[in-house]
Design a protein around this motif. Structure first.
Motif, PDB file in Angstrom:
ATOM      1  N   ARG A  58       3.157  -3.675  -1.367  1.00  0.00           N
ATOM      2  CA  ARG A  58       3.997  -3.040  -2.977  1.00  0.00           C
ATOM      3  C   ARG A  58       2.962  -3.713  -4.064  1.00  0.00           C
ATOM      4  O   ARG A  58       2.748  -3.358  -5.008  1.00  0.00           O
ATOM      5  N   ALA A  59       2.996  -4.682  -4.089  1.00  0.00           N
ATOM      6  CA  ALA A  59       2.025  -5.173  -5.164  1.00  0.00           C
ATOM      7  C   ALA A  59       1.061  -4.641  -4.643  1.00  0.00           C
ATOM      8  O   ALA A  59       0.011  -4.652  -6.561  1.00  0.00           O
ATOM      9  N   ALA A  60       0.003  -4.077  -4.903  1.00  0.00           N
ATOM     10  CA  ALA A  60      -1.299  -3.928  -4.161  1.00  0.00           C
ATOM     11  C   ALA A  60      -0.408  -2.172  -5.311  1.00  0.00           C
ATOM     12  O   ALA A  60      -1.309  -1.574  -6.692  1.00  0.00           O
ATOM     13  N   GLY A  61       0.477  -1.197  -4.778  1.00  0.00           N
ATOM     14  CA  GLY A  61       0.391  -0.271  -5.558  1.00  0.00           C
ATOM     15  C   GLY A  61       1.122  -0.813  -7.414  1.00  0.00           C
ATOM     16  O   GLY A  61       0.845   0.252  -8.012  1.00  0.00           O
ATOM     17  N   GLU A  66      -0.335  -0.287 -12.887  1.00  0.00           N
ATOM     18  CA  GLU A  66      -0.656  -0.664 -14.133  1.00  0.00           C
ATOM     19  C   GLU A  66      -1.635  -0.849 -14.955  1.00  0.00           C
ATOM     20  O   GLU A  66      -1.778  -0.453 -15.583  1.00  0.00           O
ATOM     21  N   LEU A  67      -2.673  -0.883 -14.172  1.00  0.00           N
ATOM     22  CA  LEU A  67      -4.348  -0.097 -14.628  1.00  0.00           C
ATOM     23  C   LEU A  67      -4.276   1.235 -15.107  1.00  0.00           C
ATOM     24  O   LEU A  67      -4.935   1.174 -15.866  1.00  0.00           O
TER      25      LEU A  67
END
Length: 115
Positions: A58-61, A66-67
């Motif tokens: 979830r954090a990577a997604g 955001e990027l």
């Protein structure tokens, strides 16, 4: 000698976490491997690992979203993503290190080889 010490340390650790228990019933000491406790602990570790994996995914997604949002904002604003106005590809004053296509040694060599 090292192997015996290592084995004793492993047994001590397993006893401390409750996977091995010792008892002395009716003049017969025994050691019991608590398989139910081991299975329960492994299931808990698996659930914790799955939860950590889900959180990481979830954090990577979120970071990827955001990027992508930042890149989209930069493209919409016409800005340079690194904030350096000197290397903007839209800048007509930027000098190119490549010679124009109709000039330069590379173009001449191609013409000679073709003839």
């Amino acid at each position: 000698m090292r192997a015996i010490v290592a084995l004793l340390v492993v047994i001590l650790v397993l006893a401390l976490i409750g996977w091995i228990s010792f008892s002395a019933d009716s003049d017969r000491p025994s050691a019991t491997i608590e398989t139910e406790k081991i299975e329960q602990d492994i299931e808990e570790m698996g659930a914790a690992a799955r939860a950590a994996g889900d959180d990481l995914r979830r954090a990577a997604g979120d970071a990827a979203d955001e990027l992508e949002r930042q890149q989209t904002d930069d493209d919409d604003a016409g800005g340079d993503p690194d904030g350096d106005p000197d290397d903007s590809p839209d800048d007509d004053t930027a000098e190119s290190s490549d010679p124009p296509a109709e000039e330069g040694p590379l173009r001449e060599r191609e013409a000679v080889e073709v003839e």
